[in-house]
Design an enzyme around this catalytic site. Structure first.
Site, PDB file in Angstrom:
ATOM      1  N   PHE A 122       0.849  -0.775   0.138  1.00 35.92           N
ATOM      2  CA  PHE A 122       0.091   0.276  -0.174  1.00 35.92           C
ATOM      3  C   PHE A 122       1.392   1.449   0.241  1.00 35.92           C
ATOM      4  CE2 PHE A 122      -1.505   3.215   2.929  1.00 35.92           C
ATOM      5  CZ  PHE A 122      -3.180   3.802   2.065  1.00 35.92           C
ATOM      6  N   GLU A 126       4.917   9.397   0.829  1.00 31.65           N
ATOM      7  CA  GLU A 126       6.424   9.910  -0.554  1.00 31.65           C
ATOM      8  C   GLU A 126       7.486  10.755   0.652  1.00 31.65           C
ATOM      9  OE1 GLU A 126       5.171  11.959  -3.506  1.00 31.65           O
ATOM     10  OE2 GLU A 126       3.422  10.539  -4.046  1.00 31.65           O
ATOM     11  N   GLY A 130       4.276  13.160   3.823  1.00 32.87           N
ATOM     12  CA  GLY A 130       3.560  12.262   5.124  1.00 32.87           C
ATOM     13  C   GLY A 130       2.831  12.311   5.423  1.00 32.87           C
ATOM     14  N   ARG A 244      -5.894   1.135  10.712  1.00 33.85           N
ATOM     15  CA  ARG A 244      -5.444   1.755  12.166  1.00 33.85           C
ATOM     16  C   ARG A 244      -5.923   0.608  13.115  1.00 33.85           C
ATOM     17  NH1 ARG A 244      -6.625   7.437   9.851  1.00 33.85           N
ATOM     18  NH2 ARG A 244      -3.968   7.904   9.272  1.00 33.85           N
ATOM     19  N   ARG A 269      12.486 -13.687  39.972  1.00 31.72           N
ATOM     20  CA  ARG A 269      13.752 -12.519  40.348  1.00 31.72           C
ATOM     21  C   ARG A 269      13.265 -12.382  41.810  1.00 31.72           C
ATOM     22  NH1 ARG A 269      18.821 -12.302  39.398  1.00 31.72           N
ATOM     23  NH2 ARG A 269      19.087  -9.878  40.249  1.00 31.72           N
ATOM     24  N   HIS A 339      12.301  -5.792  34.547  1.00 32.51           N
ATOM     25  CA  HIS A 339      13.496  -6.386  34.228  1.00 32.51           C
ATOM     26  C   HIS A 339      14.834  -6.286  34.739  1.00 32.51           C
ATOM     27  CE1 HIS A 339      10.128  -9.138  31.848  1.00 32.51           C
ATOM     28  NE2 HIS A 339      10.919  -9.921  32.030  1.00 32.51           N
ATOM     29  N   GLU A 364       1.035   3.844  10.074  1.00 36.86           N
ATOM     30  CA  GLU A 364      -0.820   4.519   9.718  1.00 36.86           C
ATOM     31  C   GLU A 364      -0.555   6.060  10.674  1.00 36.86           C
ATOM     32  OE1 GLU A 364      -2.318   2.350   7.826  1.00 36.86           O
ATOM     33  OE2 GLU A 364      -0.663   1.133   7.820  1.00 36.86           O
ATOM     34  N   GLY A 365       0.025   7.383  10.282  1.00 40.17           N
ATOM     35  CA  GLY A 365      -0.836   8.641  10.548  1.00 40.17           C
ATOM     36  C   GLY A 365      -0.342   8.629  12.559  1.00 40.17           C
TER      37      GLY A 365
HETATM   38  C1  LIG Z   1       8.379   1.247   9.164  1.00 34.88           C
HETATM   39  C2  LIG Z   1       7.636   2.643   8.533  1.00 34.88           C
HETATM   40  C3  LIG Z   1       6.795   1.766   7.945  1.00 34.88           C
HETATM   41  C4  LIG Z   1       5.840   2.649   6.546  1.00 34.88           C
HETATM   42  N1  LIG Z   1       5.240   1.578   5.825  1.00 34.88           N
HETATM   43  C5  LIG Z   1       3.726   2.648   4.841  1.00 34.88           C
HETATM   44  C6  LIG Z   1       3.102   1.543   3.733  1.00 34.88           C
HETATM   45  O1  LIG Z   1       3.317   0.746   3.423  1.00 34.88           O
HETATM   46  N2  LIG Z   1       3.242   2.550   3.065  1.00 34.88           N
HETATM   47  C7  LIG Z   1       2.632   3.689   3.340  1.00 34.88           C
HETATM   48  O2  LIG Z   1       2.003   4.585   2.546  1.00 34.88           O
HETATM   49  N3  LIG Z   1       3.087   5.118   4.064  1.00 34.88           N
HETATM   50  C8  LIG Z   1       4.127   3.586   5.226  1.00 34.88           C
HETATM   51  N4  LIG Z   1       4.474   4.552   6.584  1.00 34.88           N
HETATM   52  C9  LIG Z   1       5.038   5.944   6.198  1.00 34.88           C
HETATM   53  C10 LIG Z   1       4.288   6.492   7.557  1.00 34.88           C
HETATM   54  O3  LIG Z   1       2.470   6.362   7.103  1.00 34.88           O
HETATM   55  C11 LIG Z   1       4.536   7.965   7.890  1.00 34.88           C
HETATM   56  O4  LIG Z   1       5.529   7.762   8.287  1.00 34.88           O
HETATM   57  C12 LIG Z   1       3.505   8.624   8.964  1.00 34.88           C
HETATM   58  O5  LIG Z   1       2.608   8.957   8.185  1.00 34.88           O
HETATM   59  C13 LIG Z   1       4.552  10.766   9.405  1.00 34.88           C
HETATM   60  O6  LIG Z   1       4.824  10.629   8.100  1.00 34.88           O
HETATM   61  P1  LIG Z   1       6.078  11.275   8.007  1.00 34.88           P
HETATM   62  O7  LIG Z   1       7.205  10.029   8.571  1.00 34.88           O
HETATM   63  O8  LIG Z   1       6.225  12.434   6.787  1.00 34.88           O
HETATM   64  O9  LIG Z   1       6.555  12.300   8.925  1.00 34.88           O
HETATM   65  P2  LIG Z   1       5.879  13.667   8.895  1.00 34.88           P
HETATM   66  O10 LIG Z   1       4.569  14.304   8.100  1.00 34.88           O
HETATM   67  O11 LIG Z   1       7.114  14.996   8.236  1.00 34.88           O
HETATM   68  O12 LIG Z   1       5.371  14.589  10.872  1.00 34.88           O
HETATM   69  C14 LIG Z   1       6.520  14.460  11.176  1.00 34.88           C
HETATM   70  C15 LIG Z   1       5.927  15.141  12.865  1.00 34.88           C
HETATM   71  O13 LIG Z   1       5.150  16.454  12.698  1.00 34.88           O
HETATM   72  C16 LIG Z   1       4.497  15.820  13.196  1.00 34.88           C
HETATM   73  N5  LIG Z   1       2.795  16.911  12.376  1.00 34.88           N
HETATM   74  C17 LIG Z   1       2.713  17.119  11.533  1.00 34.88           C
HETATM   75  N6  LIG Z   1       2.307  17.272  10.703  1.00 34.88           N
HETATM   76  C18 LIG Z   1       1.109  18.075  11.558  1.00 34.88           C
HETATM   77  C19 LIG Z   1      -0.026  18.679  12.052  1.00 34.88           C
HETATM   78  N7  LIG Z   1      -0.667  18.767  11.015  1.00 34.88           N
HETATM   79  N8  LIG Z   1       0.221  19.516  13.265  1.00 34.88           N
HETATM   80  C20 LIG Z   1       0.745  18.667  13.849  1.00 34.88           C
HETATM   81  N9  LIG Z   1       1.984  17.334  13.796  1.00 34.88           N
HETATM   82  C21 LIG Z   1       1.772  16.848  12.699  1.00 34.88           C
HETATM   83  C22 LIG Z   1       3.883  14.282  13.134  1.00 34.88           C
HETATM   84  O14 LIG Z   1       3.474  14.047  13.599  1.00 34.88           O
HETATM   85  C23 LIG Z   1       5.376  14.282  13.454  1.00 34.88           C
HETATM   86  O15 LIG Z   1       5.699  14.144  14.644  1.00 34.88           O
HETATM   87  C24 LIG Z   1       5.432   3.878   6.959  1.00 34.88           C
HETATM   88  C25 LIG Z   1       6.360   4.582   9.070  1.00 34.88           C
HETATM   89  C26 LIG Z   1       7.549   3.584   8.627  1.00 34.88           C
HETATM   90  C27 LIG Z   1       7.971   4.368   9.644  1.00 34.88           C
END
Ligand SMILES: Cc1cc2nc3c(=O)[nH]c(=O)nc-3n(C[C@H](O)[C@H](O)[C@H](O)COP(=O)(O)OP(=O)(O)OC[C@H]3O[C@@H](n4cnc5c(N)ncnc54)[C@H](O)[C@@H]3O)c2cc1C
Length: 388
Positions: A122, A126, A130, A244, A269, A339, A364-365
């Protein structure tokens, strides 16, 4: 999906629980420390029919309701959280196709997906999109009966092994969901694994960056047909509710594993001449851990029931994901404290729970985004119930 017969649900859960105890728990750490794909585990999951867990029987699936699915995800994660990750992207894609695909799309892809052939990824995120899904830049341009895909997708879990990807791309109408077919592997007709992402936990399965260069997709692969051009994000966000719930159930599995390991250890323990469960500081930890674990289970149940009813479950799924993932993180940390030094070693799985739990506050957000989703949903419901 009609409710799963409770006796059948209990039997399935018991079967997976036994397999996890007999096979997964003894073998997980070796695969995990080597970051090796657990092929025998995945083959057995296929044999159990788990790739078709939520796909309707008319397509060959088990047709389980969301609650039973969540219980199974909890059991898998109790042994190793990554196993639920192998299934999650697959089930999000299958749910998208089953709920929103055309009749032709459903009959074309779902029967194979029930067998895990193909497995699905899925792909929404990008490098610069995110939380902010509207910032998606991967684009699809129409060329006759096809679309040409160009762009980079990040964090594609199961991306390399997938034979099918549910992908969000920008078309002139807005964000559209495409079903991309590919051969498993790092390179296929302009789809390239441009980066393998090394992770803190969630090991054993790949999370990759994938680049699309002039990859052609038939227009017939627009999810739901071309009347859904530009409205893909709406479909995707609905299916993310299932994702989620999956994360919340996984979190319960990890939290339960951390709690059970702690309960065993406090009896083994001894310090100052008594088992450590006789120290009140430890008892308070156990009480808080068990309370939050129990609340988490109930929240998963509530979210699963609402999603199953076909109602918008953004609030309930968001609450479950938020609360259960924070609980898993807390219980993994408390298990490590309980532990002592042994929890910090790679001889026990506590350090794995500690590394796996943070994924669930992000995937998932993020939990910050969950709070936004929950608050928005609550305010909307309030306004609907109290028109001025
Ligand atoms: C191991 C792993 C597997 C994943 N697998 C998938 C997958 O299979 N498919 C897929 O599509 N995605 C996948 N993801 C992506 C994942 O859904 C995103 O990492 C996640 O949605 C956060 O996006 P970001 O990493 O770009 O963080 P960002 O969006 O850059 O956020 C950075 C920080 O800012 C905060 N933030 C951002 N906007 C706001 C706002 N409006 N208000 C308050 N705080 C905010 C966030 O909560 C976070 O603390 C995966 C991620 C990981 C780590």
């Amino acid at each position: 999906m009609p409710p799963t017969d409770p006796a059948l649900a209990d039997e399935l859960v018991a079967t997976i629980r036994k397999w996890v105890a007999d096979v997964v728990i003894p073998g997980a750490s070796e695969y995990e420390h080597a970051d090796e794909y657990p092929e025998p585990f995945v083959e057995q999951m296929k044999a159990f029919g788990l790739f078709g867990a939520r796909i309707a029987p008319e397509h060959g699936g088990l047709g389980l309701d969301t609650l039973t699915y969540a219980r199974l995800m909890e059991e898998l994660s109790y042994g190793w959280m990554s196993l639920a990750g192998v299934l999650n992207t697959h089930m999000i894609a299958a749910t998208l196709i089953e709920r929103h695909g055309t009749a032709e799309q459903r009959s074309r892809w779902l029967p194979g997906m029930t067998l895990g052939e193909p497995r699905a990824a899925f792909s929404l995120s990008e490098p610069d999109a995110g939380s902010d899904t509207q910032a998606i830049r991967c684009r699809a341009e129409r060329d006759g009966a096809e679309y040409i895909l160009n762009g980079t997708k990040m964090w594609v879990t199961n991306g390399e092994r997938a034979g099918l990807v549910a992908l969000a791309a920008r078309t002139p109408e807005g964000i559209t969901c495409f079903i991309v077919e590919k051969e498993p592997g790092p390179e296929y007709q302009g789809i390239t694994t441009s980066r393998r992402i090394a992770k803190l936990g969630y090991k054993g399965l790949e999370t990759v960056e994938m680049t699309y260069t002039d990859h052609r997709v038939p227009a017939a692969n627009v999810l739901g047909g071309e009347e859904w051009l530009g409205r893909g994000l709406h479909l995707i966000l609905g299916s993310l509710e299932l994702g989620r719930i999956n994360i919340a159930a996984r979190a319960v599995g990890v939290a339960r594993a951390a709690y059970d390991a702690s309960m065993r250890y406090v009896h083994q323990r001894e310090t100052f001449g008594v088992p450590i469960h006789q120290h009140q500081a430890i008892q308070f930890k156990l009480a808080d851990m068990a309370t939050k674990l129990e609340a988490s289970k109930l929240m998963v149940r509530s979210a699963a029931e609402r999603f199953e009813a076909g109602e918008r479950a953004d609030v309930e799924a968001g609450m479950a994901k938020l609360f259960c993932s924070e609980t898993a993180l807390e219980l993994a940390t408390e298990a490590m404290r309980i532990h002592g030094g042994y929890g910090y070693t790679s001889e026990l799985p506590i350090e794995r729970y500690f590394r796996d739990a943070p994924l669930m506050i992000i995937g998932e957000g993020t939990n910050e985004i969950q709070r936004i989703v929950i608050a928005r949903g609550l305010l909307k419901r309030w306004a609907e119930a109290n028109p001025s």
